[in-house]
Design an enzyme around this catalytic site. Structure first.
Site, PDB file in Angstrom:
ATOM      1  N   GLN A 200       1.312   7.970   1.225  1.00 26.63           N
ATOM      2  CA  GLN A 200       0.708   7.706  -0.092  1.00 26.63           C
ATOM      3  C   GLN A 200      -0.003   8.922  -0.660  1.00 26.63           C
ATOM      4  OE1 GLN A 200       1.203   5.009  -1.840  1.00 26.63           O
ATOM      5  NE2 GLN A 200       2.180   3.803  -0.242  1.00 26.63           N
ATOM      6  N   CYS A 361       1.542  -4.830   4.119  1.00 29.74           N
ATOM      7  CA  CYS A 361       1.681  -4.288   5.492  1.00 29.74           C
ATOM      8  C   CYS A 361       0.341  -3.772   6.014  1.00 29.74           C
ATOM      9  CB  CYS A 361       2.737  -3.178   5.564  1.00 29.74           C
ATOM     10  SG  CYS A 361       4.365  -3.720   5.073  1.00 29.74           S
TER      11      CYS A 361
HETATM   12  C1  LIG Z   1       0.412   4.528   4.081  1.00 31.22           C
HETATM   13  C2  LIG Z   1       1.818   4.142   4.443  1.00 31.22           C
HETATM   14  N1  LIG Z   1       2.302   4.480   5.635  1.00 31.22           N
HETATM   15  C3  LIG Z   1       3.556   4.183   6.002  1.00 31.22           C
HETATM   16  C4  LIG Z   1       4.399   3.497   5.166  1.00 31.22           C
HETATM   17  C5  LIG Z   1       5.799   3.201   5.611  1.00 31.22           C
HETATM   18  O1  LIG Z   1       6.695   3.947   4.846  1.00 31.22           O
HETATM   19  P1  LIG Z   1       8.271   3.702   4.992  1.00 31.22           P
HETATM   20  O2  LIG Z   1       8.482   2.236   4.810  1.00 31.22           O
HETATM   21  O3  LIG Z   1       8.858   4.514   3.896  1.00 31.22           O
HETATM   22  O4  LIG Z   1       8.652   4.178   6.350  1.00 31.22           O
HETATM   23  C6  LIG Z   1       3.938   3.109   3.917  1.00 31.22           C
HETATM   24  C7  LIG Z   1       4.789   2.338   3.000  1.00 31.22           C
HETATM   25  O5  LIG Z   1       4.314   1.603   2.160  1.00 31.22           O
HETATM   26  C8  LIG Z   1       2.614   3.449   3.540  1.00 31.22           C
HETATM   27  O6  LIG Z   1       2.129   3.097   2.350  1.00 31.22           O
END
Ligand SMILES: Cc1ncc(COP(=O)(O)O)c(C=O)c1O
Length: 405
Positions: A200, A361
């Site tokens: 982010q 999440c």
């Molecule tokens: C802070 C953060 N870390 C990790 C992720 C995971 O990213 P990805 O689904 O692209 O692997 C996200 C996705 O929303 C996130 O916002």
């Protein structure tokens, strides 16, 4: 930055959804792609596609040159010392899993892994699994009511037992910008390996891994206006060449025999199988696009959006905001009294406004605030102040209709 011109670079924004002009406020989940990214990928498929690093022919050589050129672009954009420190992954999630996997043989009972309560599940679960398998324990930095990392909690839990410190630079729910550089320095001083989740942060703040001085930095292409299916793990070269391999197979080996196999150095050591070639080119194109626009202009545009959001929130009855950090990116997580976030999401969609609802999440963070989820509007530089107004006017309409306020 000429906003009208910039928006013309993102053709998807021109459409109507449910009979209304699309207002796309789900950028933290996945950002839209400029035409330049689509053009670079299409051109690659039309003119160049071939497998890389295998070439006994010209297309293969050209594909390899584009693919390795993309790696060099990422290197320079995040100020890594060497292109050998740039590993292509499928995204942030895979990058964190790759690093966590490297600790399975070395961590032991009594060791500690330090994360924070505001982490995305991608930066919790791989560490939790690691702790369960090795007997190490998972420690958690708490969050203040304003949604900042509790620095006392950090200091209390950091010790010579801390072997891994893994933290997000920016919260995907609260928008909080964490004092990552200072915390990484303290964790290194304590002797821990440091990983920064930049998923982010990089779309809003860019990244300078040498200034940050972390061991590992991970991010996803699709949140950075590039394609899905591609991301980056940055790691210090000396560390990576010693790091246990993750997936094994073709390309990552030096020599294979039935008596044993030896592996290449970084980055190929971690890139088993045929990589996502067009996606790597697309991501590098997105990073160059942002660089050409100019990071100062992007920041100014986002700050203007953030100010407008703050003005609306300050005078919006029944709206509870989660995340009031001093330093934040333009993300608004909230509850509207009397309306469930998922209903709110559906009702806004009927007005052409795309937001995200749920736990994002981040269940442990939701638990901290005592809620099951929030509605989240997340903004990018291509959003307009008028869109911010449209969003809040939409909320007002829904509030009037459903709560009579
Ligand atoms: C802070 C953060 N870390 C990790 C992720 C995971 O990213 P990805 O689904 O692209 O692997 C996200 C996705 O929303 C996130 O916002």
């Amino acid at each position: 930055m000429n906003l009208e011109q910039v928006r013309a670079d993102f053709p998807i924004l021109e459409q109507e959804v449910n009979g209304k002009p699309l207002v796309y406020l789900d950028n933290a989940a996945s950002a839209q792609k400029p035409q330049a990214v689509m053009d670079a990928m299409t051109q690659y498929f039309r003119e160049t596609h071939s497998n890389v690093h295998r070439g006994a022919h010209s297309l293969g050589d050209r594909a390899t040159a584009l693919f390795e050129g993309a790696r060099e672009t990422v290197r320079s954009q995040i100020n890594a010392a060497s292109a050998n420190e740039i590993i292509w992954t499928r995204g942030t999630t895979e990058g964190i899993n790759l690093v966590a996997n490297g600790f399975y043989r070395s961590l032991k009972q009594g060791d500690e892994i330090l994360v924070s309560r505001m982490e995305h599940h991608a930066n919790i679960v791989p560490w939790q699994m690691l702790a369960e398998a090795t007997g190490a324990s998972l420690k958690v930095i708490e969050v203040t009511p304003e949604g900042e990392l509790d620095q006392q909690s950090f200091r209390d839990q950091l010790s010579e037992r801390t072997k891994v410190f893994a933290i997000t630079a920016v919260s995907n729910v609260l928008g909080t910008i964490n004092p990552t550089r200072e915390m990484v320095a303290a964790a290194k001083e304590a002797g821990a390996y440091t990983l920064v989740d930049g998923a982010q942060a990089i779309p809003h703040l860019g990244a300078d891994v040498q200034a940050l001085d972390c061991d590992f930095y991970v991010f996803s292409g699709h949140k950075l206006f590039g394609p899905t299916g591609i991301g980056v793990l940055y790691g210090r070269e000396d560390l990576l060449n010693e790091w246990p391999v993750y997936q094994t197979g073709g390309e990552m080996i030096h020599r294979v025999s039935f008596e044993g196999t030896s592996f290449q150095n970084s980055p190929y050591r971690f890139e088993a199988g045929t990589p996502a070639i067009a996606e790597a080119i697309g991501l590098a194109t997105a990073m160059r696009y942002l660089d050409d626009l100019g990071h100062d202009g992007l920041h100014e545009a986002e700050a203007a959006l953030d100010r407008r959001v703050d003005e609306w929130v300050a005078d919006f009855p029944g709206l509870t905001r989660y995340g009031q950090a001093q330093n934040k990116v333009p993300v608004l997580s909230f509850w509207l009294e009397g309306l469930h976030p998922s209903d709110l999401g559906t009702l806004l969609d009927q007005q052409g406004i795309a937001i995200r609802t749920g736990h994002h999440c981040c269940m442990p963070l939701m638990e901290h605030f005592g809620i099951a989820g929030t509605a989240r509007a997340s903004f990018a530089f291509y959003n307009t102040v008028e869109e911010v107004d449209t969003f809040f006017q939409g909320l007002q309409r829904i509030q009037r209709l459903f709560t009579g306020k």
